[in-house]
Structure formats: structure tokens, C-alpha cells
Design a protein around this motif. Structure first.
Motif, PDB file in Angstrom:
ATOM      1  N   ASP A 195     -34.168   4.520 -19.946  1.00 58.92           N
ATOM      2  CA  ASP A 195     -32.829   4.343 -20.390  1.00 58.92           C
ATOM      3  C   ASP A 195     -32.517   2.916 -19.281  1.00 58.92           C
ATOM      4  O   ASP A 195     -32.858   3.027 -18.335  1.00 58.92           O
ATOM      5  CB  ASP A 195     -32.015   4.489 -21.031  1.00 58.92           C
ATOM      6  CG  ASP A 195     -31.537   5.710 -19.889  1.00 58.92           C
ATOM      7  OD1 ASP A 195     -32.542   6.306 -18.662  1.00 58.92           O
ATOM      8  OD2 ASP A 195     -30.388   6.407 -19.582  1.00 58.92           O
ATOM      9  N   TYR A 240     -27.965   1.651  -8.634  1.00 54.12           N
ATOM     10  CA  TYR A 240     -26.645   2.414  -9.926  1.00 54.12           C
ATOM     11  C   TYR A 240     -24.685   1.729 -10.131  1.00 54.12           C
ATOM     12  O   TYR A 240     -24.817   2.237 -10.967  1.00 54.12           O
ATOM     13  CB  TYR A 240     -26.187   3.555  -9.240  1.00 54.12           C
ATOM     14  CG  TYR A 240     -27.496   4.324  -9.534  1.00 54.12           C
ATOM     15  CD1 TYR A 240     -28.102   5.187 -10.446  1.00 54.12           C
ATOM     16  CD2 TYR A 240     -28.363   5.414  -8.550  1.00 54.12           C
ATOM     17  CE1 TYR A 240     -29.339   5.565 -11.188  1.00 54.12           C
ATOM     18  CE2 TYR A 240     -29.278   6.449  -8.324  1.00 54.12           C
ATOM     19  CZ  TYR A 240     -29.780   6.610 -10.128  1.00 54.12           C
ATOM     20  OH  TYR A 240     -30.508   7.384  -9.716  1.00 54.12           O
ATOM     21  N   THR A 282     -27.945   8.848 -21.423  1.00 54.91           N
ATOM     22  CA  THR A 282     -28.672   8.646 -19.929  1.00 54.91           C
ATOM     23  C   THR A 282     -29.933  10.039 -19.750  1.00 54.91           C
ATOM     24  O   THR A 282     -30.345   9.872 -19.311  1.00 54.91           O
ATOM     25  CB  THR A 282     -27.187   8.715 -19.197  1.00 54.91           C
ATOM     26  OG1 THR A 282     -26.336   9.365 -19.222  1.00 54.91           O
ATOM     27  CG2 THR A 282     -26.981   7.394 -19.256  1.00 54.91           C
ATOM     28  N   ALA A 340     -25.920  -0.445 -13.238  1.00 58.17           N
ATOM     29  CA  ALA A 340     -26.059   0.198 -13.808  1.00 58.17           C
ATOM     30  C   ALA A 340     -24.508   0.759 -14.740  1.00 58.17           C
ATOM     31  O   ALA A 340     -24.507   0.351 -15.938  1.00 58.17           O
ATOM     32  CB  ALA A 340     -26.810   1.324 -14.404  1.00 58.17           C
ATOM     33  N   ASN A 365     -29.674   4.170 -16.733  1.00 56.12           N
ATOM     34  CA  ASN A 365     -30.159   5.123 -16.056  1.00 56.12           C
ATOM     35  C   ASN A 365     -31.181   5.562 -15.392  1.00 56.12           C
ATOM     36  O   ASN A 365     -31.589   4.978 -14.458  1.00 56.12           O
ATOM     37  CB  ASN A 365     -29.224   6.529 -16.373  1.00 56.12           C
ATOM     38  CG  ASN A 365     -28.486   6.618 -14.910  1.00 56.12           C
ATOM     39  OD1 ASN A 365     -27.211   5.499 -14.755  1.00 56.12           O
ATOM     40  ND2 ASN A 365     -28.166   7.499 -14.709  1.00 56.12           N
ATOM     41  N   THR A 399     -31.937   2.002 -24.839  1.00 52.73           N
ATOM     42  CA  THR A 399     -30.495   2.779 -24.542  1.00 52.73           C
ATOM     43  C   THR A 399     -29.643   2.258 -26.132  1.00 52.73           C
ATOM     44  O   THR A 399     -28.254   3.244 -26.465  1.00 52.73           O
ATOM     45  CB  THR A 399     -29.629   1.859 -23.338  1.00 52.73           C
ATOM     46  OG1 THR A 399     -29.997   2.918 -22.384  1.00 52.73           O
ATOM     47  CG2 THR A 399     -27.743   3.020 -23.413  1.00 52.73           C
ATOM     48  N   HIS A 449     -23.097   6.921 -23.541  1.00 49.52           N
ATOM     49  CA  HIS A 449     -23.085   7.767 -22.114  1.00 49.52           C
ATOM     50  C   HIS A 449     -24.455   8.710 -22.067  1.00 49.52           C
ATOM     51  O   HIS A 449     -24.622   8.778 -21.008  1.00 49.52           O
ATOM     52  CB  HIS A 449     -21.945   8.415 -21.573  1.00 49.52           C
ATOM     53  CG  HIS A 449     -20.572   6.357 -21.421  1.00 49.52           C
ATOM     54  ND1 HIS A 449     -19.293   7.123 -21.290  1.00 49.52           N
ATOM     55  CD2 HIS A 449     -21.371   5.428 -21.470  1.00 49.52           C
ATOM     56  CE1 HIS A 449     -19.304   5.183 -21.005  1.00 49.52           C
ATOM     57  NE2 HIS A 449     -19.909   4.867 -21.043  1.00 49.52           N
TER      58      HIS A 449
END
Length: 236
Positions: free
Chosen positions: A183, A202, A174, A205, A185, A22, A171
Motif C-alpha cells: 500500500d 514517509y 497501512t 506518504a 506506507n 490503498t 489509515h
């Protein structure tokens, strides 16, 4: 259905391994996007023939279409172009040699470039025009004035927007799962699929993303404070 606190910690530890992916997507897209944005912004501000019109069209198109669409266009379109050129010129290189994360790098850099263009342009417009005139009066060329005077002040003015852009790309990374890049997510989804505890995975995450976002915000605030002290003539 009950919340499994222990699995949140288990998922958290497993998802940590996806953080480098990420961060690499975010870093590459922001750095390359900034370079693209700087060139685009300068072309528009100085009304470079042809290039300014192309730059305006690029910014308008990218900002007017979804980030996921850019990724899919690159993912399906770039191989067609590369393989077509390779077949025509007899190259040995084929699109199959490109790693999946490479498509994310290219796509997200192009996306970031359009948004960074507006950030850089806003920063340059925030600098008093008298600064340019003063630089020219002491014999500086326009490139020298940009490098030594305008860009440092523009970056200081644009830092809050730049920080927002970095968070947005973090963000947005993802979406790389759409081309099979694992990544944070995507790792959460993989972890959850073993026992269908998607909420816990989640949530783990989300905590990681929140921590990374806070880190970016704090770093930005620290840099802004240092720049402010320097501009006031204090010790940076």
C-alpha cells in the motif's frame, strides 16, 4: 543529515502508484463493513433471538481487540479452515489461491463491520420513534419503513461518524503490509530502502494520506450540505 527536498518529490511520484491498492482496501472494507454493520445493528435493535446475542459478542470482541490481530488471525486461521474443509470434502480449491490482498479485504471488512454497527445503530436511535409509528399507521411494514423512512434519516444523522470511520479505515489500511500487500506506507518503505532516506519517503506518504483525508472530509461535507438542503425542502 540534511533534508533532501528533491527526493521527497521523487518518492511522492513513486508512491502514487500504490494509491489504487490503498483505496481498494478502504472501499471494500467500508462497503462490506457497512452491510455487516447494518445487519448487526438491526439484529441488536430489534432483539432478534440468538442473532442479537451473536451480534453483541461480535461487536464486543472486534472492538476489544487490535485491527492487526484480526488481520493475523485471518491470515493464519483462514487457510487452516479452507484447507481442512478442502481435504475433507475433496475440493480442488486451496488457500494458496487466495491473493494476499484478499486476506486484507476479509479482515478489514470484519473489523469495519463492528465499528459500522455502532455508527448505524446510533443513526437509527437518533430518528424519532414517532417516525416508525407514523409509517405503520399508513400501512407500511417494518422493512418498508426502514428502507423508505428510517434509513435515509439515520444515514443523514450518522454521516459525520461514517466519515470518521472511512478515514479510520483509510489509515488502518497501512497494516496490510503485514501480509505483504504493498500500500502507500509499504511503498514508501520500499522506496526509502534504496538510499535510506526514510524521513523523506514517509513525509511524501504522509502528504498523500493527508490529501486523501481532506478529500474524504470535503466530500462528506458536500453530501451533508446536500442532505441538509433536501431535508429543509430546498433544491438539492
Amino acid at each position: 543529515m540534511q533534508l533532501d527536498i528533491s527526493f521527497i518529490w521523487t518518492a511522492f511520484r513513486q508512491i502514487l502508484g500504490a494509491i489504487p491498492t490503498t483505496l481498494s482496501i478502504t472501499a471494500v472494507s467500508v462497503l462490506v463493513g457497512f452491510l455487516i454493520g447494518a445487519v448487526t445493528a438491526l439484529a441488536r435493535l430489534y432483539r432478534v433471538p440468538v442473532l442479537s446475542q451473536v451480534s453483541s459478542a461480535y461487536v464486543t470482541f472486534i472492538r476489544g481487540t487490535p485491527m492487526l490481530t484480526h488481520l493475523l488471525l485471518i491470515y493464519f486461521g483462514l487457510p487452516m479452515i479452507i484447507d481442512g474443509l478442502a481435504g475433507h470434502f475433496g475440493w480442488s480449491f486451496r488457500s494458496a489461491s487466495i491473493p494476499m490482498i484478499g486476506f486484507a479485504y476479509i479482515s478489514f471488512s470484519i473489523t469495519a463491520g463492528a465499528y459500522m454497527s455502532e455508527v448505524v445503530r446510533a443513526g437509527l436511535l437518533a430518528v424519532d420513534k414517532g417516525q416508525t409509528e407514523a409509517a405503520h399507521s399508513v400501512g407500511m411494514t417494518t422493512p418498508q419503513a426502514l428502507r423508505r423512512i428510517l434509513f435515509p434519516q439515520a444515514l443523514a444523522a450518522a454521516l459525520p461518524n461514517l466519515s470518521n470511520s472511512v478515514i479510520g479505515m483509510l489509515h488502518g489500511s497501512t497494516l496490510a503490509f503485514a501480509v505483504s500487500v504493498v500500500d502507500i506506507n509499504a511503498k514508501a518503505q520500499i522506496v526509502a530502502s534504496t538510499n535510506w532516506k526514510f524521513f523523506e519517503a514517509y513525509l511524501a506518504a504522509a502528504l498523500i494520506f493527508w490529501g486523501l483525508t481532506v478529500l474524504i472530509e470535503r466530500s462528506s461535507a458536500w453530501i451533508e450540505k446536500r442532505i441538509g438542503a433536501y431535508n429543509r425542502g430546498g433544491v438539492a
